[in-house]
Design a protein around this motif. Sequence first.
Motif, short mmCIF file in Angstrom:
data_model
loop_
_atom_site.label_atom_id
_atom_site.label_comp_id
_atom_site.label_asym_id
_atom_site.label_seq_id
_atom_site.Cartn_x
_atom_site.Cartn_y
_atom_site.Cartn_z
N SER A 36 0.83 -1.22 0.00
CA SER A 36 0.00 0.00 0.00
C SER A 36 0.86 1.26 0.00
O SER A 36 0.54 2.23 -0.68
CB SER A 36 -0.97 -0.01 1.18
N TYR A 57 -1.22 13.10 5.09
CA TYR A 57 -1.18 12.12 6.18
C TYR A 57 0.20 11.47 6.24
O TYR A 57 0.77 11.30 7.31
CB TYR A 57 -2.24 11.04 5.96
N ARG A 93 -3.70 -2.24 7.98
CA ARG A 93 -3.02 -1.58 9.10
C ARG A 93 -4.01 -1.19 10.19
O ARG A 93 -3.59 -0.62 11.20
CB ARG A 93 -2.35 -0.31 8.61
P1 AMP Z 1 4.89 2.29 4.19
O1 AMP Z 1 5.68 2.43 2.94
O2 AMP Z 1 4.13 0.98 4.25
O3 AMP Z 1 5.68 2.55 5.44
O4 AMP Z 1 3.75 3.45 4.15
C1 AMP Z 1 4.08 4.82 4.10
C2 AMP Z 1 2.88 5.66 4.55
O5 AMP Z 1 1.78 5.43 3.66
C3 AMP Z 1 2.33 5.32 5.93
O6 AMP Z 1 3.04 5.97 6.97
C4 AMP Z 1 0.90 5.83 5.81
O7 AMP Z 1 0.83 7.25 5.88
C5 AMP Z 1 0.54 5.43 4.38
N1 AMP Z 1 -0.03 4.06 4.35
C6 AMP Z 1 0.53 2.95 3.78
N2 AMP Z 1 -0.26 1.88 3.95
C7 AMP Z 1 -1.34 2.30 4.64
C8 AMP Z 1 -2.51 1.66 5.14
N3 AMP Z 1 -2.72 0.35 4.97
N4 AMP Z 1 -3.42 2.43 5.80
C9 AMP Z 1 -3.23 3.75 5.97
N5 AMP Z 1 -2.15 4.41 5.56
C10 AMP Z 1 -1.20 3.71 4.89
#
Ligand code: AMP
Length: 220
Positions: A36, A57, A93
């Motif tokens: 994601s 966010y 998440r």
């Molecule tokens: P990551 O690369 O998985 O660390 O994701 C980076 C950012 O994307 C996170 O800190 C969130 O802001 C957003 N994000 C990624 N996956 C999710 C999810 N399943 N639900 C909500 N926000 C997400």
Amino acid sequence: MTTEPRFIVLLGPPASGKGTQAARLREMLDLPHVASGDLFRENLKNETDLGLKAKEYMDRGELVPDGITIAMVMDRLGRPDCADGALLDGFPRTIAQAEALDEALTERGHEISLVPCIAVPDEVLIERVSGRRLCRVCGESYHVKFNPPQQAGICDRDGGGLYQRDDDQPETVRQRLRVYWEQTSPLIEYYRQRGVLVEVDGDQSIDAVTEDLRTVVGDS
Ligand code: AMP
């Protein structure tokens, strides 16, 4: 290896190695890697409405609201390459996301088959994140100390320049860890109750974690 559809969720805090391990497991399992965070970063790069909405966010180290996130991931899972399963990384998440995923899979006659959870102490995560660098071209992940590229600042695979994610700054990382413990860690119990959770020690070398995951995935 079974040919049944396999939906595997890789769970773990930020910088626990989910992305690195997913890239290795994907080759072994021949499943698409649905991350994601990567989907959001792709939208951001292409300056889509969704990407611009998500950015505020992400920059604060907060979760993007469930509605937007669920729609984006379900759209990805609906593509033909996910018909035989997927390796999910960074999603779900929240409990609401996990319930939406269960519902969507049940409608398709599938279910989550396995949830490896990579456990790493918070202090180790902060050290890892501060040295993490990504390739601008292919997204490959490096660490300046633990997994350096052959030539500083350059990707081994394609020569792309390496960069540090905005949300890998120390204050944002602490916030992301708080969010993990408050909103995501309840999923450990959620999947344990469904009998699909397997904990893996993530405080080892990258290769040792891959070996443990191979065993877990091969046995399931
Ligand atoms: P990551 O690369 O998985 O660390 O994701 C980076 C950012 O994307 C996170 O800190 C969130 O802001 C957003 N994000 C990624 N996956 C999710 C999810 N399943 N639900 C909500 N926000 C997400």
